[in-house]
Scaffold this motif. Sequence first.
Motif, short mmCIF file in Angstrom:
data_model
loop_
_atom_site.label_atom_id
_atom_site.label_comp_id
_atom_site.label_asym_id
_atom_site.label_seq_id
_atom_site.Cartn_x
_atom_site.Cartn_y
_atom_site.Cartn_z
N GLY A 140 28.94 33.45 -35.06
CA GLY A 140 28.34 33.00 -33.81
C GLY A 140 27.28 31.94 -34.02
O GLY A 140 27.25 30.92 -33.32
N THR A 141 26.43 32.15 -35.00
CA THR A 141 25.37 31.19 -35.29
C THR A 141 25.96 29.84 -35.71
O THR A 141 25.56 28.79 -35.22
CB THR A 141 24.45 31.73 -36.40
N ASN A 142 26.93 29.89 -36.61
CA ASN A 142 27.51 28.65 -37.12
C ASN A 142 28.41 27.97 -36.11
O ASN A 142 28.49 26.74 -36.08
CB ASN A 142 28.23 28.91 -38.44
N MET A 143 29.09 28.73 -35.25
CA MET A 143 29.91 28.12 -34.20
C MET A 143 29.00 27.39 -33.20
O MET A 143 29.35 26.30 -32.72
CB MET A 143 30.76 29.17 -33.47
N GLU B 137 33.11 25.52 -26.97
CA GLU B 137 32.34 26.08 -25.87
C GLU B 137 32.30 27.60 -25.98
O GLU B 137 33.32 28.22 -26.25
CB GLU B 137 33.00 25.74 -24.53
N LYS B 138 31.13 28.16 -25.73
CA LYS B 138 31.02 29.61 -25.64
C LYS B 138 31.67 29.98 -24.30
O LYS B 138 31.23 29.54 -23.24
CB LYS B 138 29.56 30.03 -25.67
N GLN C 186 29.97 26.75 -42.56
CA GLN C 186 30.41 25.83 -41.50
C GLN C 186 31.66 25.07 -41.92
O GLN C 186 32.58 24.90 -41.13
CB GLN C 186 29.28 24.88 -41.13
N VAL C 187 31.71 24.66 -43.17
CA VAL C 187 32.90 23.98 -43.68
C VAL C 187 34.09 24.92 -43.65
O VAL C 187 35.20 24.53 -43.28
CB VAL C 187 32.64 23.44 -45.11
N CYS C 188 33.87 26.17 -44.02
CA CYS C 188 34.93 27.17 -43.99
C CYS C 188 35.43 27.36 -42.55
O CYS C 188 36.64 27.43 -42.31
CB CYS C 188 34.42 28.47 -44.57
N LEU C 189 34.52 27.43 -41.59
CA LEU C 189 34.90 27.56 -40.18
C LEU C 189 35.68 26.34 -39.70
O LEU C 189 36.68 26.49 -38.98
CB LEU C 189 33.65 27.73 -39.30
N ILE C 190 35.27 25.15 -40.08
CA ILE C 190 35.99 23.94 -39.67
C ILE C 190 37.41 23.96 -40.21
O ILE C 190 38.37 23.68 -39.50
CB ILE C 190 35.24 22.67 -40.14
N GLY C 191 37.57 24.34 -41.47
CA GLY C 191 38.91 24.44 -42.06
C GLY C 191 39.76 25.47 -41.34
O GLY C 191 40.95 25.25 -41.07
N TYR C 192 39.16 26.62 -41.03
CA TYR C 192 39.87 27.68 -40.31
C TYR C 192 40.31 27.19 -38.93
O TYR C 192 41.46 27.38 -38.53
CB TYR C 192 38.93 28.89 -40.18
N LEU C 193 39.43 26.54 -38.20
CA LEU C 193 39.76 26.04 -36.87
C LEU C 193 40.85 24.98 -36.93
O LEU C 193 41.77 24.98 -36.12
CB LEU C 193 38.52 25.50 -36.17
N LYS C 194 40.76 24.08 -37.90
CA LYS C 194 41.79 23.04 -38.04
C LYS C 194 43.15 23.66 -38.33
O LYS C 194 44.16 23.19 -37.80
CB LYS C 194 41.41 22.06 -39.14
#
Length: 115
Positions: free
Chosen positions: A82-85, A98-99, A47-55
């Motif tokens: 998908g699960t973590n988003m 939002e999906k 989740q932290v990796c996803l947040i960094g990627y999105l930022k």
Amino acid sequence: MLELHAGPLQPVSSYNASYRSQVTFNDRERYFMLFHARFNNSYNERQVCLIGYLKDRLRSGRCFFKSKYIARDLGLSSKEVGTNMAILAETCPDFTIEKYSYSNSTTWLVTPLQV
């Protein structure tokens, strides 16, 4: 008995995407440490990796992301993304997630919150 071997982290998949070549595992560790301190254990490493990627990707406002491309860039499975988003959509204060649709892969609409 399970044996653990210390050593450098290896990529999870063999994709050679441009983002993966820019983001090293040290960056992932940096994201994890930064958010770990900020959110006090409320997010896991993915989740932290996803947040960094999105930022990194949300410099110009809202964006659409496909799970399969995020997965390819970060070395995760589409299901993990998908699960973590979905979890981040409920818990992350930095974005509105939002999906949006499904066509060969889930599409997510991500909007940064304005302060």
